[in-house]
Motif scaffolding. Structure first.
Motif, PDB file in Angstrom:
ATOM      1  N   ALA A  43      37.422  35.760  43.680  1.00 54.11           N
ATOM      2  CA  ALA A  43      38.583  35.138  43.052  1.00 54.11           C
ATOM      3  C   ALA A  43      38.572  35.449  41.559  1.00 54.11           C
ATOM      4  CB  ALA A  43      38.544  33.632  43.265  1.00 54.11           C
ATOM      5  N   PHE A  44      39.733  35.558  40.986  1.00 61.89           N
ATOM      6  CA  PHE A  44      39.924  35.792  39.557  1.00 61.89           C
ATOM      7  C   PHE A  44      39.426  37.157  39.077  1.00 61.89           C
ATOM      8  CE2 PHE A  44      39.952  31.093  39.727  1.00 61.89           C
ATOM      9  CZ  PHE A  44      41.161  30.839  39.116  1.00 61.89           C
ATOM     10  N   THR A  45      39.075  38.060  39.997  1.00 60.52           N
ATOM     11  CA  THR A  45      38.645  39.391  39.587  1.00 60.52           C
ATOM     12  C   THR A  45      39.875  40.303  39.457  1.00 60.52           C
ATOM     13  OG1 THR A  45      38.189  39.962  41.879  1.00 60.52           O
ATOM     14  CG2 THR A  45      36.333  39.145  40.569  1.00 60.52           C
ATOM     15  N   PRO A  46      39.778  41.400  38.710  1.00 56.92           N
ATOM     16  CA  PRO A  46      40.973  42.166  38.340  1.00 56.92           C
ATOM     17  C   PRO A  46      41.863  42.646  39.499  1.00 56.92           C
ATOM     18  CG  PRO A  46      39.134  42.826  36.966  1.00 56.92           C
ATOM     19  CD  PRO A  46      38.575  41.901  38.017  1.00 56.92           C
ATOM     20  N   THR A  47      41.348  43.457  40.408  1.00 60.23           N
ATOM     21  CA  THR A  47      42.198  43.970  41.487  1.00 60.23           C
ATOM     22  C   THR A  47      42.681  42.833  42.385  1.00 60.23           C
ATOM     23  OG1 THR A  47      41.050  46.096  41.444  1.00 60.23           O
ATOM     24  CG2 THR A  47      42.323  45.600  43.433  1.00 60.23           C
TER      25      THR A  47
END
Length: 157
Positions: A43-47
């Motif tokens: 969660a909340f990661t770029p891709t």
């Protein structure tokens, strides 16, 4: 690794709702339903935040119009993080499910060790599940984002 035609393993997932923490079983999630499930490394990661989840939000109505009862987003994060991520993305049409200890991800054989990034995480994938049986499985190669996109899954429904 799970393959098309196999039954989803019996493992629970968690969801934090306005009614509190829910522990959901396979029968609650998959029995007598057609479901699209997609999983992200975090969660909340770029891709995941810039493309994967937003595409499913944008195409949710078109996916459901193909006879899909529910769309699930799964990540090896806790239910608090998944709820916050869903709220930040306006993901009301997607059930944000937590696999906090990676038991679901490991049971599917779709886990990976990201070492310094976060330890055990999920590979990026999507699947179509009908009455607990995987009828479509789309696992990304490392560092790719092609087959698990919402548009790609929509074409397979």
């Amino acid at each position: 690794m799970i393959v098309q035609g196999q039954t989803i393993p019996s493992v629970t997932l968690s969801q934090l709702t306005d009614d509190g923490m829910q522990t959901l079983t396979n029968s609650e999630l998959f029995a007598d339903k057609k479901v699209v499930l997609f999983a992200v490394p975090g969660a909340f990661t770029p891709t995941c935040s810039n493309a994967h989840l937003p595409e499913f939000i944008t195409l949710a109505d078109k996916i459901k119009a193909k006879g899909v009862d529910a769309i699930y987003c799964v990540s090896v994060n806790d239910a608090f993080v998944m709820k916050a991520w869903g709220a930040s993305q306006n993901a009301q049409k997607i059930a944000m499910l937590a696999d906090g200890d990676a038991s679901f991800t490991k049971a599917l054989g779709l886990d990976m060790n990201t070492a310094g990034f976060g330890g055990v995480r999920s590979k990026r994938y999507a699947m179509i599940v009908e009455n607990s049986v995987v009828t479509g499985l789309f696992v990304e190669q490392e560092k790719e984002f092609v087959v698990s996109r919402a548009a790609a899954v929509l074409e397979k429904l």
